[in-house]
Design an enzyme around this catalytic site. Sequence first.
Site, PDB file in Angstrom:
ATOM      1  CG  MET A 194       0.130  -0.387   8.677  1.00  0.00           C
ATOM      2  SD  MET A 194      -1.422  -1.243   9.037  1.00  0.00           S
ATOM      3  CE  MET A 194      -1.982  -0.655  10.469  1.00  0.00           C
ATOM      4  CD  GLU A 195       3.632  -3.900  10.493  1.00  0.00           C
ATOM      5  OE1 GLU A 195       3.953  -4.144   9.498  1.00  0.00           O
ATOM      6  OE2 GLU A 195       2.489  -4.104  11.160  1.00  0.00           O
ATOM      7  CD  GLU A 254       2.649  -9.346   6.199  1.00  0.00           C
ATOM      8  OE1 GLU A 254       2.403  -8.531   5.787  1.00  0.00           O
ATOM      9  OE2 GLU A 254       2.867  -9.411   7.571  1.00  0.00           O
ATOM     10  CE  LYS A 311      -1.382   3.831   3.512  1.00  0.00           C
ATOM     11  NZ  LYS A 311      -2.306   2.787   4.153  1.00  0.00           N
ATOM     12  CB  THR A 330       2.185  -7.556   2.170  1.00  0.00           C
ATOM     13  OG1 THR A 330       1.372  -7.247   3.777  1.00  0.00           O
ATOM     14  CG2 THR A 330       2.428  -8.789   2.049  1.00  0.00           C
ATOM     15  CG  ASP A 345      -2.886  -2.575  -0.693  1.00  0.00           C
ATOM     16  OD1 ASP A 345      -2.432  -3.360   0.235  1.00  0.00           O
ATOM     17  OD2 ASP A 345      -2.883  -1.279  -0.741  1.00  0.00           O
TER      18      ASP A 345
HETATM   19  N1  ADE Z   1       0.087  -3.372   4.218  1.00  0.00           N
HETATM   20  C1  ADE Z   1      -0.474  -4.002   2.897  1.00  0.00           C
HETATM   21  N2  ADE Z   1      -1.047  -3.055   2.145  1.00  0.00           N
HETATM   22  C2  ADE Z   1      -1.042  -1.927   3.302  1.00  0.00           C
HETATM   23  C3  ADE Z   1      -1.596  -0.574   2.965  1.00  0.00           C
HETATM   24  N3  ADE Z   1      -2.145  -0.064   1.755  1.00  0.00           N
HETATM   25  N4  ADE Z   1      -1.316   0.342   4.089  1.00  0.00           N
HETATM   26  C4  ADE Z   1      -0.693  -0.271   5.121  1.00  0.00           C
HETATM   27  N5  ADE Z   1      -0.051  -1.517   5.174  1.00  0.00           N
HETATM   28  C5  ADE Z   1      -0.246  -2.318   4.320  1.00  0.00           C
END
Ligand code: ADE
Length: 241
Positions: free
Chosen positions: A175-176, A13, A173, A89, A199
């Site tokens: 993760m940080e 990224e 969505k 992302t 996604d």
């Molecule tokens: N980063 C990119 N796509 C993600 C997802 N679907 N869930 C968590 N982190 C992501």
Amino acid sequence: MQRITMIVAMKQEAAPIIKHLNLSEVKMQDPVLTCQAFQGNYKGLDISLVVNGTDREYNVESVGTQPATITTLEAIRQFTPDLLINAGTCGAFKDKGSAIGDVYMGERIRYFDRRIPLGENYFAYGDGSYESVLAQNYATRLGLKGAVVCTGNSLDMSPTDEAILREEPLVAKEMEAAAIAAVAKMYKTPLLAIKSVTDLVDDECTTAEQFLANLARASELLQQNVFKLLDVLSKDAKSAV
Ligand code: ADE
């Protein structure tokens, strides 16, 4: 001069941003940590970018809230930024109108998988909601949509996660961000989160397949919008002098 520190989870990224800003690697003070820092100057802004780095045991990028917390704490101590930017992302819902490559600014940041039903205070602590007043202003000026950045430690999505995510109008969505927001708040440092979609979590194709297929393209679009943001920040910094 305004000091800006970008926190980016994965090197994939960060790569287009490091390249276009021509940042050079600088040493992090604590050699035990895996995070890596890069520094440079852009239109009068003093820029540092810190990635979580590669996990030494599993040889993968350190994603999730634990490395994000450590990286942010260390980055704030080392670079004392005026502003943090979390660029990364995210996943999003097709049926809420999102598409691959969309870029969002986080108007609010919260956890989606930190469920602590032990009364009102634990519940709210678990949700960990952080408003970003700055985000609304910059989203408007960049022509970006504001989304609720929803943080958890899973790339996939359980039915319980989905129900919570669906509470929000437009979802990024990832993760940080909520972990970064918690440290930013402690150190009274403003935070902007900017996220590009790799996604669609409600697509028939798996999240993992889409993520890997779209990571490079989404990171490029992220970089383009980070640059637009830096241009606006640079203008603001100059007009404030
Ligand atoms: N980063 C990119 N796509 C993600 C997802 N679907 N869930 C968590 N982190 C992501």
